[in-house]
Design a protein around this motif. Structure first.
Motif, PDB file in Angstrom:
ATOM      1  N   GLN A   1       0.819  -1.209   0.000  1.00  0.00           N
ATOM      2  CA  GLN A   1       0.000   0.000   0.000  1.00  0.00           C
ATOM      3  C   GLN A   1       0.853   1.259   0.000  1.00  0.00           C
ATOM      4  O   GLN A   1       0.471   2.287  -0.565  1.00  0.00           O
ATOM      5  CB  GLN A   1      -0.941   0.005   1.209  1.00  0.00           C
ATOM      6  N   THR A   2       2.030   1.175   0.601  1.00  0.00           N
ATOM      7  CA  THR A   2       2.936   2.331   0.601  1.00  0.00           C
ATOM      8  C   THR A   2       3.351   2.676  -0.822  1.00  0.00           C
ATOM      9  O   THR A   2       3.440   3.856  -1.186  1.00  0.00           O
ATOM     10  CB  THR A   2       4.178   2.029   1.459  1.00  0.00           C
ATOM     11  N   VAL A   3       3.605   1.654  -1.622  1.00  0.00           N
ATOM     12  CA  VAL A   3       3.960   1.894  -3.026  1.00  0.00           C
ATOM     13  C   VAL A   3       2.812   2.599  -3.734  1.00  0.00           C
ATOM     14  O   VAL A   3       3.012   3.597  -4.434  1.00  0.00           O
ATOM     15  CB  VAL A   3       4.296   0.577  -3.742  1.00  0.00           C
ATOM     16  N   PHE A   4       1.594   2.100  -3.522  1.00  0.00           N
ATOM     17  CA  PHE A   4       0.430   2.698  -4.183  1.00  0.00           C
ATOM     18  C   PHE A   4       0.114   4.086  -3.631  1.00  0.00           C
ATOM     19  O   PHE A   4      -0.519   4.888  -4.319  1.00  0.00           O
ATOM     20  CB  PHE A   4      -0.783   1.783  -4.051  1.00  0.00           C
ATOM     21  N   ASN A   5       0.539   4.369  -2.415  1.00  0.00           N
ATOM     22  CA  ASN A   5       0.340   5.714  -1.870  1.00  0.00           C
ATOM     23  C   ASN A   5       1.147   6.756  -2.656  1.00  0.00           C
ATOM     24  O   ASN A   5       0.779   7.943  -2.694  1.00  0.00           O
ATOM     25  CB  ASN A   5       0.758   5.768  -0.397  1.00  0.00           C
TER      26      ASN A   5
END
Length: 247
Positions: A61-65
């Protein structure tokens, strides 16, 4: 005393915000550099967002953030030309016409694109891109986006004309997108075809110099006849309107 504490608290909050912003920027850069390394090593299609997250030691999710898609992650920091063509027109020097500014920018862009192929990282980037149909398709959407942004910039420039020695089209709303499409298509052909010459073994800097001369002649020809082009657009529209009225 209360006033001093209040100022101190404000500074603490400000410092905290700065640290968070710095950490966010560092995380984004870590994700990007990790992804670019993996893409170069394995190819774009073979790498997943989960692979990037695991290698960077962050959550998926950090990547997609930070990046909406894997394609955005691949091109991040690598496509300044999308906005650059429009900026060349919008931020041109006083007294410089929009087409003169665009011509100078595109000449510099072409030579840089080709001469940069002397760099191993740039060659790797191009090879990774060309090996993926997904990336080639996405790159075309970036080209269209650059075209639309350039069209908007030309439209704004021609709607508020200044004394710069360049003709202003009678109908900027039609001439702007036509000019953007034709000029960027011409530049793209020169770049793509001459990348093939480099791939065949020619020296990138030599190819870049040749393209600079050819590109300057081509764009100069197009610019010198832009007034005629504007007139053709106007006459064709007028003729079409008159034909409809006659019917």
């Amino acid at each position: 005393m209360r006033r001093i504490l209040s100022v101190a608290n404000i500074r603490t909050v400000s410092d905290l915000g700065d640290r968070r912003a710095q950490k966010k920027a560092q995380t984004r850069e870590l994700v990007r550099t990790t992804a670019h390394r993996l893409f170069a090593e394995r190819g774009f299609d073979s790498v997943t967002i989960a692979d990037v997250a695991r290698e960077a030691d962050v959550a998926v999710q950090t990547v997609f953030n930070h990046f909406a898609t894997k394609e955005d992650l691949f091109f991040d920091g690598r496509a300044p030309w999308v906005q650059g063509v429009a900026d060349a027109v919008r931020h041109r020097a006083p007294g410089v016409g929009p087409l003169s500014a665009l011509r100078a920018h595109l000449l510099e862009f072409m030579t840089l694109q080709l001469s940069s192929l002397t760099c191993p990282d740039e060659r790797c980037y191009r090879e990774t891109l060309e090996a993926s149909e997904t990336l080639r398709t996405y790159e075309r959407t970036l080209v269209f986006e650059a075209e639309h942004r350039l069209s908007d910039a030309l439209l704004d420039a021609w709607r508020t004309p200044v004394e710069d020695g360049e003709p202003t089209p009678v109908d900027p709303a039609i001439t702007a997108p036509l000019t953007a499409a034709i000029w960027l298509a011409a530049v793209r052909v020169l770049i793509v075809e001459n990348r093939l010459r480099v791939a065949e073994g020619l020296e990138p800097t030599e190819v870049a110099c040749t393209v600079e001369v050819l590109g300057d002649r081509l764009l100069g020809y197009m610019q010198a006849r832009s007034g005629t082009f504007h007139g053709l657009v106007d006459r064709s529209l007028t003729g079409a309107t008159e034909d409809r009225r006659a019917v």
